[in-house]
Write a protein that holds these residues in place. Structure first.
Motif, mmCIF file in Angstrom:
data_model
loop_
_atom_site.group_PDB
_atom_site.id
_atom_site.type_symbol
_atom_site.label_atom_id
_atom_site.label_comp_id
_atom_site.label_asym_id
_atom_site.label_seq_id
_atom_site.Cartn_x
_atom_site.Cartn_y
_atom_site.Cartn_z
ATOM 1 N N VAL A 55 29.145 -102.894 -57.721
ATOM 2 C CA VAL A 55 28.177 -101.976 -58.374
ATOM 3 C C VAL A 55 28.654 -100.640 -58.584
ATOM 4 C CG1 VAL A 55 25.828 -101.299 -58.648
ATOM 5 C CG2 VAL A 55 26.151 -103.753 -58.170
ATOM 6 N N ALA A 67 22.727 -116.653 -56.332
ATOM 7 C CA ALA A 67 24.040 -116.013 -56.018
ATOM 8 C C ALA A 67 23.889 -114.629 -55.981
ATOM 9 C CB ALA A 67 25.051 -116.530 -57.024
ATOM 10 N N SER A 68 24.758 -113.954 -55.176
ATOM 11 C CA SER A 68 24.675 -112.590 -55.060
ATOM 12 C C SER A 68 25.148 -111.651 -56.281
ATOM 13 C CB SER A 68 25.321 -112.008 -53.616
ATOM 14 O OG SER A 68 26.709 -111.978 -53.889
ATOM 15 N N LYS A 69 26.110 -112.511 -57.003
ATOM 16 C CA LYS A 69 26.579 -111.635 -58.243
ATOM 17 C C LYS A 69 25.623 -111.488 -59.089
ATOM 18 C CE LYS A 69 28.048 -114.638 -62.000
ATOM 19 N NZ LYS A 69 29.230 -114.873 -62.931
ATOM 20 N N ASN A 70 24.630 -112.227 -59.080
ATOM 21 C CA ASN A 70 23.643 -112.113 -60.182
ATOM 22 C C ASN A 70 22.796 -110.767 -59.589
ATOM 23 O OD1 ASN A 70 24.209 -114.224 -61.835
ATOM 24 N ND2 ASN A 70 23.446 -115.700 -60.489
ATOM 25 N N ALA A 97 23.804 -108.473 -58.151
ATOM 26 C CA ALA A 97 24.998 -107.058 -58.404
ATOM 27 C C ALA A 97 24.736 -106.835 -59.902
ATOM 28 C CB ALA A 97 26.434 -107.770 -58.200
ATOM 29 N N LYS A 98 24.857 -108.004 -60.685
ATOM 30 C CA LYS A 98 24.738 -107.740 -62.296
ATOM 31 C C LYS A 98 23.468 -106.981 -62.611
ATOM 32 C CE LYS A 98 25.728 -110.973 -65.405
ATOM 33 N NZ LYS A 98 26.022 -112.471 -65.528
ATOM 34 N N ARG A 134 21.430 -105.129 -61.015
ATOM 35 C CA ARG A 134 21.134 -103.991 -60.487
ATOM 36 C C ARG A 134 22.358 -103.118 -61.336
ATOM 37 N NH1 ARG A 134 23.137 -103.602 -54.904
ATOM 38 N NH2 ARG A 134 22.179 -101.663 -54.814
ATOM 39 N N LEU A 135 23.282 -103.462 -61.462
ATOM 40 C CA LEU A 135 24.246 -102.709 -62.402
ATOM 41 C C LEU A 135 23.595 -102.256 -63.827
ATOM 42 C CD1 LEU A 135 27.175 -101.324 -62.515
ATOM 43 C CD2 LEU A 135 27.933 -103.642 -63.193
ATOM 44 N N VAL A 173 21.028 -99.605 -63.408
ATOM 45 C CA VAL A 173 21.561 -98.149 -63.312
ATOM 46 C C VAL A 173 22.204 -97.807 -64.505
ATOM 47 C CG1 VAL A 173 21.794 -98.153 -60.843
ATOM 48 C CG2 VAL A 173 23.664 -99.101 -62.155
ATOM 49 N N LEU A 174 22.941 -98.608 -65.317
ATOM 50 C CA LEU A 174 23.732 -98.224 -66.443
ATOM 51 C C LEU A 174 22.609 -97.910 -67.362
ATOM 52 C CD1 LEU A 174 26.799 -100.281 -66.786
ATOM 53 C CD2 LEU A 174 26.403 -98.264 -65.624
ATOM 54 N N GLY A 183 30.161 -117.343 -56.637
ATOM 55 C CA GLY A 183 28.953 -116.722 -57.209
ATOM 56 C C GLY A 183 28.674 -115.459 -56.245
ATOM 57 N N ASP A 184 29.612 -114.960 -55.563
ATOM 58 C CA ASP A 184 29.113 -114.069 -54.569
ATOM 59 C C ASP A 184 29.988 -112.627 -54.911
ATOM 60 O OD1 ASP A 184 27.183 -114.868 -53.027
ATOM 61 O OD2 ASP A 184 28.413 -115.822 -51.664
ATOM 62 N N MET A 185 30.707 -112.786 -56.153
ATOM 63 C CA MET A 185 31.259 -111.509 -56.747
ATOM 64 C C MET A 185 31.223 -111.746 -58.114
ATOM 65 S SD MET A 185 35.229 -110.260 -55.915
ATOM 66 C CE MET A 185 34.924 -109.219 -54.438
ATOM 67 N N MET A 186 31.094 -110.360 -58.629
ATOM 68 C CA MET A 186 30.907 -110.357 -60.247
ATOM 69 C C MET A 186 32.351 -110.895 -60.936
ATOM 70 S SD MET A 186 29.059 -107.043 -61.326
ATOM 71 C CE MET A 186 29.923 -105.927 -59.954
#
Lengths: 98, 262
Positions: B146, A18-21, A23-24, A26-27, A30-31, B182-185
């Motif tokens: 992000v 899932a793309s949210k993982n 995103a998490k 990568r975030l 960077v943090l 699951g495509d957005m935090m």
């Protein structure tokens, strides 16, 4: 098809792709870098101070000295790799005696 | 004596101005005396979102430079007696106002009003410093991306360095259906990463576009989900305890699952 039905019914969860993982993750990366920010100039000044203080106690290889900030999950650490050439015997006493 | 609250985000385009307009209006609906201050000098927009762009005579720079009295520059809202706007100047830049001047201005305003809501410009330069100078509380707005969360983290650090402790987070433009896939935090992800208290969640809502077109804050639209979220946030600002609203639409599959006892 079966997977589609599962997903549609919301039975399938925590898909690691899932793309949210993404995103998490990568975030998070960077943090860690943002929060552990130290300018190269500051790092260089720290290095010089370290050399000065440590040289009172031991002879070190200044060219081989490495200083960096390392970050793991929640914490950030100052990591120094300092090759010692020679230990000075009773360094501090000599100084106070003189 | 009122309270000065700054609405900030770091990144542009996440909804600072929309948030300022909506919580300000929301607080006024509840019977509070509210003034909205646009500190985005050179790029003013709060007037347009509030639908007050045709009534501007004086602006914030006129006030701090003594070109007019504070009362002369305050624009009364169309709908509410006790809601006012102090617009930004459009022809100057961020350096036209100093931090000291902002502290004096907000001090004066909070003697008159229950809430002074400051719309902060994007960025972390002088405009940001001015906007937070006189504030007692801070609201950080982010979107579930992000870049926006990263900037929010930076802003939280700067707010804490400026001794504006415990800023609160608004997550704007959340799409529950994408979160579900699951495509957005999700909210928990962001709260955990930023280590900050949540003030509210505003779902993505076409009503915001329509209300911005008209110059009427969505908080007044009883049908709008985003409007409902802003009403809840306004209540929380006054200290009322309001649970997070259910963002999930009661879709077909949800009902189907319930039917089969899943």
């Amino acid at each position: 098809m079966f997977e589609f039905i599962q997903r549609a019914l919301g039975l399938k969860k925590d898909d690691p792709t899932a793309s949210k993982n993404t995103a998490k993750e990568r975030l998070r990366l960077v943090l860690v870098q943002d929060r552990a920010s130290m300018s190269p100039a500051t790092l260089e000044a720290l290095k010089e101070d370290l050399i000065r203080v440590i040289s009172e106690y031991m002879e070190i290889d200044q060219t081989g000295l490495e200083v960096s900030l390392s970050s793991e999950d929640e914490s950030v650490a100052l990591v120094c790799n300092i090759p010692i050439l020679k230990l000075k015997r009773n360094a501090k006493e000599q100084e106070t005696a003189s | 004596m009122g309270e000065v609250i700054v609405v900030t985000s770091g990144k542009g385009g996440v909804g600072k101005t929309t948030t300022t307009a909506n919580i300000g209006t929301g607080l006024a609906v509840m019977g509070n005396k509210v003034v909205l201050v646009d500190t985005d000098i050179g790029l003013r927009n709060l007037d347009v979102v509030m639908g007050l762009e045709n009534r501007i005579v004086y602006d914030i720079v006129d006030v701090v430079t003594g070109n007019c009295r504070l009362k002369q520059a305050l624009i009364k809202d169309k709908r509410f007696e006790d809601l006012f706007l102090l617009p930004a100047a459009q022809t100057k830049d961020k350096t036209a106002v100093s931090e000291e001047q902002m502290r004096e201005l907000t001090q004066q305003l909070k003697e008159e009003f229950d809430y002074v809501i400051i719309d902060c410009p994007a960025g972390i330069e002088q405009g940001f410093k001015n906007a937070i100078a006189g504030a007692q509380r801070a609201i950080v707005v982010t979107t579930p991306e992000v870049a926006a969360v990263r900037d929010a983290d930076r802003i939280i650090g700067l707010l804490e360095a400026a001794l504006l402790a415990e800023p609160k987070l608004i997550v704007n433009r959340l799409r529950p259906s994408m979160v579900k896939k699951g495509d957005m935090m999700d909210i928990d992800d962001m709260i955990e990463i930023l280590a900050i208290e949540l003030l509210g969640v505003v779902p993505e809502d076409e009503a915001i576009v329509i209300s911005t077109n008209k110059g009427e804050p969505a908080v007044l639209d009883k049908q709008s989900k985003a409007g409902e979220a802003y009403r809840n946030i306004s209540k929380r600002i006054t200290g009322e305890h309001v649970p997070l609203m259910n963002l999930e639409a009661d879709g077909f599959f949800r009902r189907l699952r319930r039917l089969f006892g899943a």
